[in-house]
Write a protein that holds these residues in place. Sequence first.
Motif, mmCIF file in Angstrom:
data_model
loop_
_atom_site.group_PDB
_atom_site.id
_atom_site.type_symbol
_atom_site.label_atom_id
_atom_site.label_comp_id
_atom_site.label_asym_id
_atom_site.label_seq_id
_atom_site.Cartn_x
_atom_site.Cartn_y
_atom_site.Cartn_z
ATOM 1 N N ALA A 109 0.736 -1.143 -0.034
ATOM 2 C CA ALA A 109 -0.006 -0.035 0.056
ATOM 3 C C ALA A 109 0.721 1.349 0.076
ATOM 4 O O ALA A 109 0.524 2.279 -0.505
ATOM 5 N N LEU A 110 1.930 1.226 0.685
ATOM 6 C CA LEU A 110 2.602 2.436 0.978
ATOM 7 C C LEU A 110 3.696 2.628 -0.594
ATOM 8 O O LEU A 110 3.840 3.648 -1.067
ATOM 9 N N LYS A 111 3.863 1.554 -1.132
ATOM 10 C CA LYS A 111 4.790 1.493 -2.436
ATOM 11 C C LYS A 111 3.526 2.115 -3.502
ATOM 12 O O LYS A 111 4.069 2.917 -4.498
ATOM 13 N N ARG A 112 2.321 1.808 -3.529
ATOM 14 C CA ARG A 112 1.363 2.303 -4.383
ATOM 15 C C ARG A 112 1.143 3.995 -4.263
ATOM 16 O O ARG A 112 1.146 4.649 -5.238
ATOM 17 N N GLU A 113 1.358 4.280 -3.043
ATOM 18 C CA GLU A 113 1.248 5.569 -2.579
ATOM 19 C C GLU A 113 2.553 6.530 -2.944
ATOM 20 O O GLU A 113 2.404 7.726 -3.302
ATOM 21 N N HIS A 114 3.600 5.696 -2.764
ATOM 22 C CA HIS A 114 4.868 6.626 -2.605
ATOM 23 C C HIS A 114 5.748 5.523 -3.778
ATOM 24 O O HIS A 114 6.477 4.667 -3.139
ATOM 25 N N ALA A 115 5.755 5.836 -4.973
ATOM 26 C CA ALA A 115 6.484 5.025 -5.684
ATOM 27 C C ALA A 115 8.110 4.950 -5.807
ATOM 28 O O ALA A 115 8.693 3.911 -6.050
ATOM 29 N N GLU A 116 8.366 6.035 -4.829
ATOM 30 C CA GLU A 116 9.926 5.856 -4.749
ATOM 31 C C GLU A 116 10.338 5.418 -3.405
ATOM 32 O O GLU A 116 11.458 5.397 -3.244
ATOM 33 N N LEU A 117 9.376 4.686 -2.773
ATOM 34 C CA LEU A 117 9.813 4.099 -1.362
ATOM 35 C C LEU A 117 10.869 3.158 -1.699
ATOM 36 O O LEU A 117 10.634 2.148 -2.606
ATOM 37 N N VAL A 118 11.749 3.141 -0.897
ATOM 38 C CA VAL A 118 12.965 2.033 -0.972
ATOM 39 C C VAL A 118 12.316 0.942 0.062
ATOM 40 O O VAL A 118 12.174 1.095 1.350
ATOM 41 N N ALA A 119 12.366 -0.340 -0.501
ATOM 42 C CA ALA A 119 11.761 -1.246 0.248
ATOM 43 C C ALA A 119 12.314 -2.781 -0.412
ATOM 44 O O ALA A 119 12.527 -2.655 -1.388
ATOM 45 N N SER A 124 13.053 1.126 4.132
ATOM 46 C CA SER A 124 14.195 1.957 4.474
ATOM 47 C C SER A 124 13.826 3.155 5.340
ATOM 48 O O SER A 124 13.060 3.931 4.893
ATOM 49 N N ALA A 125 14.390 2.944 6.623
ATOM 50 C CA ALA A 125 13.970 4.026 7.436
ATOM 51 C C ALA A 125 14.707 5.263 7.052
ATOM 52 O O ALA A 125 14.275 6.384 7.230
ATOM 53 N N ALA A 126 15.763 5.328 6.311
ATOM 54 C CA ALA A 126 16.501 6.590 5.818
ATOM 55 C C ALA A 126 15.482 7.183 4.848
ATOM 56 O O ALA A 126 15.451 8.374 4.771
ATOM 57 N N TRP A 127 14.876 6.496 3.947
ATOM 58 C CA TRP A 127 13.945 7.037 3.137
ATOM 59 C C TRP A 127 12.765 7.797 3.724
ATOM 60 O O TRP A 127 12.415 8.898 3.287
ATOM 61 N N LEU A 128 12.322 7.005 4.457
ATOM 62 C CA LEU A 128 11.360 7.452 5.441
ATOM 63 C C LEU A 128 11.378 8.815 6.027
ATOM 64 O O LEU A 128 10.815 9.639 6.077
ATOM 65 N N ILE A 129 12.631 8.900 6.709
ATOM 66 C CA ILE A 129 12.972 10.057 7.517
ATOM 67 C C ILE A 129 13.218 11.163 6.645
ATOM 68 O O ILE A 129 12.821 12.497 6.759
ATOM 69 N N GLU A 130 14.081 11.121 5.354
ATOM 70 C CA GLU A 130 14.303 12.246 4.596
ATOM 71 C C GLU A 130 12.907 12.510 3.847
ATOM 72 O O GLU A 130 12.708 13.819 3.688
ATOM 73 N N ALA A 131 12.117 11.685 3.587
ATOM 74 C CA ALA A 131 10.791 12.111 2.828
ATOM 75 C C ALA A 131 9.861 12.807 3.954
ATOM 76 O O ALA A 131 9.004 13.642 3.344
ATOM 77 N N PHE A 146 13.257 15.289 7.674
ATOM 78 C CA PHE A 146 13.919 15.479 8.754
ATOM 79 C C PHE A 146 15.468 15.477 8.621
ATOM 80 O O PHE A 146 16.344 15.941 9.498
ATOM 81 N N LYS A 147 15.695 14.982 7.416
ATOM 82 C CA LYS A 147 17.359 14.935 7.008
ATOM 83 C C LYS A 147 17.976 16.325 7.132
ATOM 84 O O LYS A 147 17.535 17.261 6.532
ATOM 85 N N GLY A 148 19.100 16.591 7.847
ATOM 86 C CA GLY A 148 19.703 17.850 8.192
ATOM 87 C C GLY A 148 18.937 18.793 9.034
ATOM 88 O O GLY A 148 19.697 19.730 9.433
ATOM 89 N N MET A 149 17.895 18.297 9.788
ATOM 90 C CA MET A 149 17.070 19.434 10.451
ATOM 91 C C MET A 149 17.876 19.315 11.846
ATOM 92 O O MET A 149 18.565 18.325 12.376
ATOM 93 N N ILE A 166 19.595 15.728 12.694
ATOM 94 C CA ILE A 166 19.698 14.368 11.775
ATOM 95 C C ILE A 166 20.900 14.889 10.850
ATOM 96 O O ILE A 166 20.908 16.380 10.336
ATOM 97 N N SER A 167 21.817 14.181 10.759
ATOM 98 C CA SER A 167 22.918 14.454 9.773
ATOM 99 C C SER A 167 22.350 14.913 8.513
ATOM 100 O O SER A 167 21.243 14.372 7.955
ATOM 101 N N ASN A 168 23.038 15.670 7.922
ATOM 102 C CA ASN A 168 22.690 16.119 6.439
ATOM 103 C C ASN A 168 23.470 15.054 5.599
ATOM 104 O O ASN A 168 23.229 15.407 4.308
ATOM 105 N N ARG A 169 24.229 14.243 5.858
ATOM 106 C CA ARG A 169 24.890 13.270 5.078
ATOM 107 C C ARG A 169 24.087 11.980 4.922
ATOM 108 O O ARG A 169 24.151 11.206 3.959
ATOM 109 N N HIS A 170 23.452 11.608 6.152
ATOM 110 C CA HIS A 170 22.641 10.329 6.168
ATOM 111 C C HIS A 170 21.476 10.427 7.070
ATOM 112 O O HIS A 170 21.708 10.663 8.204
#
Length: 341
Positions: A253-263, A274-281, A284-287, A294-298
């Motif tokens: 369901a998440l993949k249908r809604e968010h095609a770019e989701l890494v899973a 991918s927790a990294a994808w969820l956090i960036e999406a 929060f990345k770099g916040m 959160i690191s701006n690198r990962h």
Amino acid sequence: MGGYTLIENAPLVARNTMRVAARAKLLAEIRDATKLPELLDFPAIRNGRLFVLGEGSNILLTGDVDGTVLAMETRGVHVEQDGDVARIAVAAGERWDDFVRWTLGQGFAGLENLILIPGTVGAAPIQNIGAYGTEVAEFIESVEAWDLVERKVVTLDHGACAFAYRDSLFKRNPNRFIVTAVRFALPRSHALRLDYAGIREELERMGVEKPAPFHVAEAVVHLRTRKLPDPAVIGNAGSFFKNPIVAAAQGEALKREHAELVAWPGANARWKLSAAWLIEAAGFKGMREGDAGISNRHALVLVNHGKASGQELWAFAQRVIEGVQARFGVRLEPEPMIVGG
């Protein structure tokens, strides 16, 4: 005292990679595991809280430790050759990265994807450390530990360790076992894991057509160095959030809604996201709030930009967890141990 040293009101800022300025009521540095029974029989230790610390690379201290911090500083590597497999007993206090590099130098395979992970050998089975498609549990034959309940040395075979994703019997029973040594079975020849997070591409950049384990290790070093901030430069504990595992229906369901989701679809009708994808999406990345961020690198890496307290870092991590859950309906879990005051 032979085999160990006791320090009262000990600072821990240099003993945790998040660089949190906490203190321990008592710090026990142990260099001889056979002295554990004697040390643990001290009334001040026996009647209080006990927390085992390696290099402090997988913890977040949210306050001072009102009890004893036990720092394993034992050393030693013993090898028995059994045909094409080496059985290697390693003291808990040995540095993990040093051990991995030693195995590669000896021509043993298996641990190359786990290079450059901070921490001690004794901590590796507790967390069942993993990276780039490999988990340490695959190569652990048994774990030796002091059983605080039975008050004796026990040897737990691979099955008894109950390894799971970033988990083990030891992590689920934090007040029961003190890991004193780990026994590995490492082959001379092992199928290389190349299909994870850019390893093949890195090998191509290196001009390697027929990779050996040491080539894979070098590629992983390049990837980790580019992606992850150095704890010596900015306080962090590496990946702070686990990749969540959800039911296949939710993943689809998440993949249908968010095609770019890494899973990664897995076994038993479960998906790893991918927790990294969820956090960036979730933005929060770099916040950053004060010195916590959160690191701006990962996006997986919670960082201490200066003098953030453990409570401030944990509050920011919880903000990330709540933000991801509100956005995607998925609740992240921390990878390091959260140790309160």
